[in-house]
Scaffold this motif. Structure first.
Motif, PDB file in Angstrom:
ATOM      1  N   GLN A  11       8.479 -18.588 -32.938  1.00  0.00           N
ATOM      2  CA  GLN A  11       9.564 -19.432 -32.443  1.00  0.00           C
ATOM      3  C   GLN A  11      10.386 -18.714 -31.367  1.00  0.00           C
ATOM      4  N   ASP A  12      11.679 -18.534 -31.590  1.00  0.00           N
ATOM      5  CA  ASP A  12      12.523 -17.988 -30.528  1.00  0.00           C
ATOM      6  C   ASP A  12      12.776 -16.496 -30.674  1.00  0.00           C
ATOM      7  N   GLU A  13      11.988 -15.811 -31.470  1.00  0.00           N
ATOM      8  CA  GLU A  13      12.205 -14.386 -31.697  1.00  0.00           C
ATOM      9  C   GLU A  13      11.558 -13.521 -30.622  1.00  0.00           C
ATOM     10  N   LEU A  14      10.741 -14.111 -29.773  1.00  0.00           N
ATOM     11  CA  LEU A  14      10.004 -13.358 -28.763  1.00  0.00           C
ATOM     12  C   LEU A  14      10.484 -13.672 -27.353  1.00  0.00           C
ATOM     13  N   VAL A  15      10.471 -12.633 -26.513  1.00  0.00           N
ATOM     14  CA  VAL A  15      10.670 -12.792 -25.072  1.00  0.00           C
ATOM     15  C   VAL A  15       9.408 -12.249 -24.413  1.00  0.00           C
ATOM     16  N   ILE A  16       8.672 -13.088 -23.705  1.00  0.00           N
ATOM     17  CA  ILE A  16       7.376 -12.697 -23.147  1.00  0.00           C
ATOM     18  C   ILE A  16       7.420 -12.829 -21.633  1.00  0.00           C
ATOM     19  N   ASP A  17       6.975 -11.770 -20.937  1.00  0.00           N
ATOM     20  CA  ASP A  17       7.041 -11.794 -19.480  1.00  0.00           C
ATOM     21  C   ASP A  17       5.856 -11.040 -18.894  1.00  0.00           C
ATOM     22  N   ILE A  18       5.639 -11.244 -17.599  1.00  0.00           N
ATOM     23  CA  ILE A  18       4.590 -10.535 -16.856  1.00  0.00           C
ATOM     24  C   ILE A  18       5.256  -9.758 -15.732  1.00  0.00           C
ATOM     25  N   ALA A  19       4.748  -8.560 -15.451  1.00  0.00           N
ATOM     26  CA  ALA A  19       5.276  -7.752 -14.346  1.00  0.00           C
ATOM     27  C   ALA A  19       4.132  -6.994 -13.704  1.00  0.00           C
ATOM     28  N   MET A  20       4.359  -6.569 -12.468  1.00  0.00           N
ATOM     29  CA  MET A  20       3.354  -5.834 -11.716  1.00  0.00           C
ATOM     30  C   MET A  20       3.803  -4.389 -11.498  1.00  0.00           C
ATOM     31  N   ARG A  21       2.850  -3.491 -11.593  1.00  0.00           N
ATOM     32  CA  ARG A  21       3.179  -2.086 -11.363  1.00  0.00           C
ATOM     33  C   ARG A  21       3.614  -1.852  -9.926  1.00  0.00           C
ATOM     34  N   TYR A  22       2.975  -2.543  -8.997  1.00  0.00           N
ATOM     35  CA  TYR A  22       3.335  -2.434  -7.581  1.00  0.00           C
ATOM     36  C   TYR A  22       3.633  -3.833  -7.057  1.00  0.00           C
ATOM     37  N   GLY A  23       4.709  -3.954  -6.299  1.00  0.00           N
ATOM     38  CA  GLY A  23       5.088  -5.252  -5.783  1.00  0.00           C
ATOM     39  C   GLY A  23       5.908  -6.028  -6.789  1.00  0.00           C
ATOM     40  N   GLU A  24       5.955  -7.337  -6.609  1.00  0.00           N
ATOM     41  CA  GLU A  24       6.770  -8.226  -7.431  1.00  0.00           C
ATOM     42  C   GLU A  24       5.887  -9.150  -8.263  1.00  0.00           C
ATOM     43  N   PRO A  25       6.399  -9.568  -9.448  1.00  0.00           N
ATOM     44  CA  PRO A  25       7.654  -9.189 -10.089  1.00  0.00           C
ATOM     45  C   PRO A  25       7.581  -7.760 -10.625  1.00  0.00           C
ATOM     46  N   ALA A  26       8.578  -6.953 -10.319  1.00  0.00           N
ATOM     47  CA  ALA A  26       8.558  -5.531 -10.638  1.00  0.00           C
ATOM     48  C   ALA A  26       8.877  -5.282 -12.112  1.00  0.00           C
ATOM     49  N   ILE A  27       8.314  -4.208 -12.646  1.00  0.00           N
ATOM     50  CA  ILE A  27       8.535  -3.845 -14.050  1.00  0.00           C
ATOM     51  C   ILE A  27      10.018  -3.631 -14.360  1.00  0.00           C
ATOM     52  N   PRO A  28      10.778  -2.884 -13.545  1.00  0.00           N
ATOM     53  CA  PRO A  28      12.200  -2.695 -13.880  1.00  0.00           C
ATOM     54  C   PRO A  28      12.970  -4.008 -13.977  1.00  0.00           C
ATOM     55  N   LYS A  29      12.684  -4.954 -13.091  1.00  0.00           N
ATOM     56  CA  LYS A  29      13.386  -6.236 -13.134  1.00  0.00           C
ATOM     57  C   LYS A  29      13.056  -7.007 -14.406  1.00  0.00           C
ATOM     58  N   ALA A  30      11.792  -6.986 -14.809  1.00  0.00           N
ATOM     59  CA  ALA A  30      11.398  -7.683 -16.037  1.00  0.00           C
ATOM     60  C   ALA A  30      12.068  -7.049 -17.249  1.00  0.00           C
ATOM     61  N   LEU A  31      12.132  -5.732 -17.276  1.00  0.00           N
ATOM     62  CA  LEU A  31      12.771  -5.045 -18.401  1.00  0.00           C
ATOM     63  C   LEU A  31      14.267  -5.355 -18.457  1.00  0.00           C
ATOM     64  N   ASN A  32      14.906  -5.422 -17.313  1.00  0.00           N
ATOM     65  CA  ASN A  32      16.335  -5.739 -17.297  1.00  0.00           C
ATOM     66  C   ASN A  32      16.598  -7.158 -17.782  1.00  0.00           C
TER      67      ASN A  32
ATOM     68  N   LEU B  25       0.817  -1.211   0.000  1.00  0.00           N
ATOM     69  CA  LEU B  25       0.000   0.000   0.000  1.00  0.00           C
ATOM     70  C   LEU B  25       0.853   1.263   0.000  1.00  0.00           C
ATOM     71  N   ARG B  26       2.024   1.205   0.642  1.00  0.00           N
ATOM     72  CA  ARG B  26       2.914   2.372   0.636  1.00  0.00           C
ATOM     73  C   ARG B  26       3.320   2.717  -0.797  1.00  0.00           C
ATOM     74  N   GLN B  27       3.682   1.702  -1.558  1.00  0.00           N
ATOM     75  CA  GLN B  27       4.083   1.946  -2.942  1.00  0.00           C
ATOM     76  C   GLN B  27       2.886   2.371  -3.793  1.00  0.00           C
ATOM     77  N   PHE B  28       1.781   1.664  -3.649  1.00  0.00           N
ATOM     78  CA  PHE B  28       0.593   1.943  -4.447  1.00  0.00           C
ATOM     79  C   PHE B  28       0.057   3.345  -4.179  1.00  0.00           C
ATOM     80  N   LEU B  29      -0.140   3.687  -2.925  1.00  0.00           N
ATOM     81  CA  LEU B  29      -0.768   4.961  -2.582  1.00  0.00           C
ATOM     82  C   LEU B  29       0.196   6.137  -2.606  1.00  0.00           C
ATOM     83  N   SER B  30       1.476   5.879  -2.853  1.00  0.00           N
ATOM     84  CA  SER B  30       2.436   6.965  -3.028  1.00  0.00           C
ATOM     85  C   SER B  30       2.533   7.408  -4.486  1.00  0.00           C
ATOM     86  N   ASP B  31       1.887   6.676  -5.369  1.00  0.00           N
ATOM     87  CA  ASP B  31       1.924   6.997  -6.799  1.00  0.00           C
ATOM     88  C   ASP B  31       1.067   8.234  -7.067  1.00  0.00           C
ATOM     89  N   PRO B  32       1.644   9.313  -7.597  1.00  0.00           N
ATOM     90  CA  PRO B  32       0.858  10.521  -7.862  1.00  0.00           C
ATOM     91  C   PRO B  32      -0.213  10.328  -8.921  1.00  0.00           C
TER      92      PRO B  32
END
Length: 344
Positions: free
Chosen positions: A109-130, A41-48
């Motif tokens: 085939q192997d041309e795609l990298v597909i992942d799921i990430a959460m805006r708040y909490g884990e798995p976090a978007i920055p980690k998925a992008l990295n 909730l700290r992360q979620f409700l701190s989002d402007p």
């Protein structure tokens, strides 16, 4: 000298370049405990994007009151819907990712990298992008799993993605899908789920299409979410051939004392029995996956309100979740962007 921008070693230039597909959803606490809820909730409700109250005032309210009281209450609600595999939102989102990946990879085939990430909490978007950068992604497609664009959801996901990419030395081409509220395959999947429910349980006196709420101030300031919700309702009910007196659009999940989008779901359900509406079915098209707001608020809390007011039959139509027609629709939306990437 340490660089301010994130890059990889020279080996990245020898990698086969790939297209990355990132699905994002809102997020969930790691576990149904007060500590995990406080962090979430700290992360979620701190989002402007979520709360537009002046920051100094809001931070006092958030840290002085809300984070002292709400986590314990929310933890009990999450505990009531938690599964052996974890948070329903997380489990369903992962199942959706796997189905979509299976369909897309069948042709790519192997041309795609597909992942799921959460805006708040884990798995976090920055980690998925990295992880995608490490695998050689140089073209990126982002699909927030919110059918109706809204600033607090879709735009917030965009903020997080671009905040991370701003740290990169080599920025991938970006294809950001900002909504699909009127996509024919999404509308058809909704209509299919409603029709199947009617066939199994009978047609109700009224179908309630309950969307997540937002402060009316957002609408007044130009957010199109309210209009997109009504368009989804219109397209789905036209597909089903429902008369205007057989359905309603409402908004749920209010927070705070400000005026939110109306009519409110809970107040509507409380008033319907007095109008002779004793049998309702309710669905929430704004949620791609079932979560606290559906499994607790709609399945239990709002049912109690309706029955106590004199209602006789109340049924919840699940979110589209990992239905085949839903995942096919999302895969088709992504596939169109993949073709655009290939033209670059």
């Amino acid at each position: 000298m340490k660089s301010r921008y994130l890059g990889r070693d020279k080996a990245i230039h020898q990698q086969k370049r790939k297209i990355g597909v990132l699905l994002t959803n809102l997020g969930t606490p790691d576990e149904p405990t007060s500590g995990a809820l406080r962090k979430y909730l700290r992360q979620f409700l701190s989002d402007p994007r979520v709360v537009e109250i002046p920051r100094f005032i809001w931070m006092i309210i958030l840290h002085g009151i809300i984070l002292r009281v709400r986590p314990q209450k929310s933890a009990k609600l999450y505990e009531s819907i938690w599964t052996d595999k974890g948070s329903p939102l997380m489990v369903i989102s992962q199942d959706m990712r796997d189905k979509i990946a299976q369909q897309l990879n069948a042709s790519e085939q192997d041309e795609l990298v597909i992942d799921i990430a959460m805006r708040y909490g884990e798995p976090a978007i920055p980690k998925a992008l990295n992880r995608m950068q490490e695998q050689g992604v140089d073209k990126l497609i982002v699909l927030p799993l919110y059918p109706q664009y809204a600033g607090p959801t879709t735009a917030s996901a965009f903020d997080e993605v671009t905040n991370e990419l701003a740290k990169w030395r080599w920025i991938p081409s970006l294809h950001f899908i900002n909504g699909y509220h009127d996509h024919p395959l999404y509308i058809q999947a909704l209509a299919n789920s409603i029709k199947e429910h009617f066939e199994a349980h009978g047609e109700p006196d009224k179908l309630i299409l309950s969307y997540h709420g937002m402060p009316k101030h957002f609408l007044d300031s130009g957010d199109p979410y309210f209009c997109f919700c009504h368009k989804t309702t219109r397209l789905v009910t036209e597909k089903l051939g429902l008369a205007e007196d057989k359905f309603m659009t409402t908004f749920q999940s209010r927070f705070g004392k400000a005026e939110w989008l109306k009519p409110y779901t809970d107040e509507t359900l409380e008033g319907l029995p007095a109008q002779g509406v004793k049998n309702v079915a309710i669905i929430s098209p704004a949620f791609s996956a079932d979560c606290l707001e559906t499994l607790e608020e709609l399945v239990h809390e709002n049912k109690d309100i309706f029955i106590e007011a004199g209602g006789e039959a109340y049924s919840y139509i699940p979110a589209l979740n990992d239905r085949d027609d839903h995942c096919n629709a999302l895969a088709a939306i992504i596939a169109a962007q993949i073709e655009a990437c290939k033209q670059q």
